[in-house]
Design a protein around this motif. Structure first.
Motif, mmCIF file in Angstrom:
data_model
loop_
_atom_site.group_PDB
_atom_site.id
_atom_site.type_symbol
_atom_site.label_atom_id
_atom_site.label_comp_id
_atom_site.label_asym_id
_atom_site.label_seq_id
_atom_site.Cartn_x
_atom_site.Cartn_y
_atom_site.Cartn_z
ATOM 1 N N LYS A 60 1.330 9.041 4.520
ATOM 2 C CA LYS A 60 2.223 8.821 4.114
ATOM 3 C C LYS A 60 2.526 7.592 4.317
ATOM 4 N N GLU A 61 2.482 6.576 4.837
ATOM 5 C CA GLU A 61 3.097 5.612 5.702
ATOM 6 C C GLU A 61 1.648 4.288 4.791
ATOM 7 N N GLU A 62 0.345 5.176 4.456
ATOM 8 C CA GLU A 62 -0.691 4.438 3.887
ATOM 9 C C GLU A 62 -0.137 4.023 2.260
ATOM 10 N N LEU A 63 0.382 5.275 1.523
ATOM 11 C CA LEU A 63 0.789 5.371 0.135
ATOM 12 C C LEU A 63 2.185 4.222 0.541
ATOM 13 N N GLY A 64 3.208 4.616 0.894
ATOM 14 C CA GLY A 64 4.108 4.127 1.099
ATOM 15 C C GLY A 64 3.922 2.363 0.936
ATOM 16 N N LYS A 65 2.782 1.261 1.480
ATOM 17 C CA LYS A 65 2.687 0.920 1.945
ATOM 18 C C LYS A 65 1.709 0.222 0.575
ATOM 19 N N LEU A 66 0.720 1.068 -0.016
ATOM 20 C CA LEU A 66 0.166 0.765 -1.334
ATOM 21 C C LEU A 66 1.235 1.085 -2.830
ATOM 22 N N CYS A 67 1.995 1.649 -2.889
ATOM 23 C CA CYS A 67 3.284 2.105 -4.406
ATOM 24 C C CYS A 67 4.198 0.638 -3.523
ATOM 25 N N GLY A 68 4.681 -0.706 -2.528
ATOM 26 C CA GLY A 68 4.859 -1.839 -2.258
ATOM 27 C C GLY A 68 6.093 -1.425 -1.874
ATOM 28 N N LEU A 69 6.416 0.156 -1.412
ATOM 29 C CA LEU A 69 7.823 0.044 -0.774
ATOM 30 C C LEU A 69 7.842 -0.344 0.893
ATOM 31 N N GLU A 70 9.173 0.192 0.999
ATOM 32 C CA GLU A 70 9.352 -0.186 2.541
ATOM 33 C C GLU A 70 9.561 0.829 3.670
ATOM 34 N N VAL A 71 9.029 2.179 3.389
ATOM 35 C CA VAL A 71 9.710 3.650 3.402
ATOM 36 C C VAL A 71 8.094 3.762 3.047
ATOM 37 N N ASP A 72 7.730 5.268 4.075
ATOM 38 C CA ASP A 72 6.544 6.331 3.312
ATOM 39 C C ASP A 72 6.500 6.837 2.495
ATOM 40 N N CYS A 73 5.795 7.551 1.902
ATOM 41 C CA CYS A 73 6.159 8.192 0.229
ATOM 42 C C CYS A 73 4.925 9.147 0.525
ATOM 43 N N ALA A 74 5.333 10.433 0.042
ATOM 44 C CA ALA A 74 4.531 11.884 0.622
ATOM 45 C C ALA A 74 3.699 11.728 -0.568
ATOM 46 N N VAL A 75 3.522 11.199 -2.225
ATOM 47 C CA VAL A 75 3.136 12.263 -3.552
ATOM 48 C C VAL A 75 3.538 10.554 -4.244
ATOM 49 N N CYS A 76 3.158 10.288 -5.453
ATOM 50 C CA CYS A 76 3.090 9.074 -5.817
ATOM 51 C C CYS A 76 2.114 8.837 -7.116
ATOM 52 N N ALA A 77 2.552 8.815 -8.745
ATOM 53 C CA ALA A 77 1.296 9.425 -9.855
ATOM 54 C C ALA A 77 0.795 7.904 -10.331
ATOM 55 N N LEU A 78 -0.402 7.453 -10.728
ATOM 56 C CA LEU A 78 -0.810 6.756 -11.211
ATOM 57 C C LEU A 78 -0.918 6.927 -13.101
ATOM 58 N N PRO A 79 0.106 6.284 -13.517
ATOM 59 C CA PRO A 79 0.991 6.474 -14.847
ATOM 60 C C PRO A 79 -1.113 6.823 -15.965
ATOM 61 N N LYS A 80 -1.078 7.139 -16.889
ATOM 62 C CA LYS A 80 -2.308 7.133 -17.907
ATOM 63 C C LYS A 80 -2.521 5.827 -18.721
#
Length: 80
Positions: A60-80
């Motif tokens: 979650k920590e890695e995803l949050g950083k990779l999405c440019g967020l300052e918080v953790d992120c459990a799930v994200c989707a990359l659009p087509k």
């Protein structure tokens, strides 16, 4: 951002990711390897049902950083 290899910015969050999957707009979904069980089962089911690639290699920590967020992120989707 996840990577410069991706043309579109990822959509972060459970509800927004579900919408992307159900609408056929998700190319790849990133699900944190430390996400909670209910979220994991629902996102896994949706990805399998809609033929979306599911990547579970990041926390979650890695995803949050990779999405440019300052918080953790459990799930994200990359659009087509």
């Amino acid at each position: 951002m996840l990577s410069k290899n991706y043309a579109s910015a990822p959509v972060a969050g459970f509800n927004q990711s579900k919408k992307q999957i159900k609408n056929g707009n998700a190319k790849t979904v990133f699900l944190a390897n430390d996400a909670q069980g209910g979220l994991v089962s629902e996102i896994s089911y949706l990805c399998e049902s809609f033929g979306v690639i599911l990547d579970t290699t990041k926390s979650k920590e890695e995803l949050g950083k990779l999405c440019g967020l300052e918080v953790d992120c459990a799930v994200c989707a990359l659009p087509k």
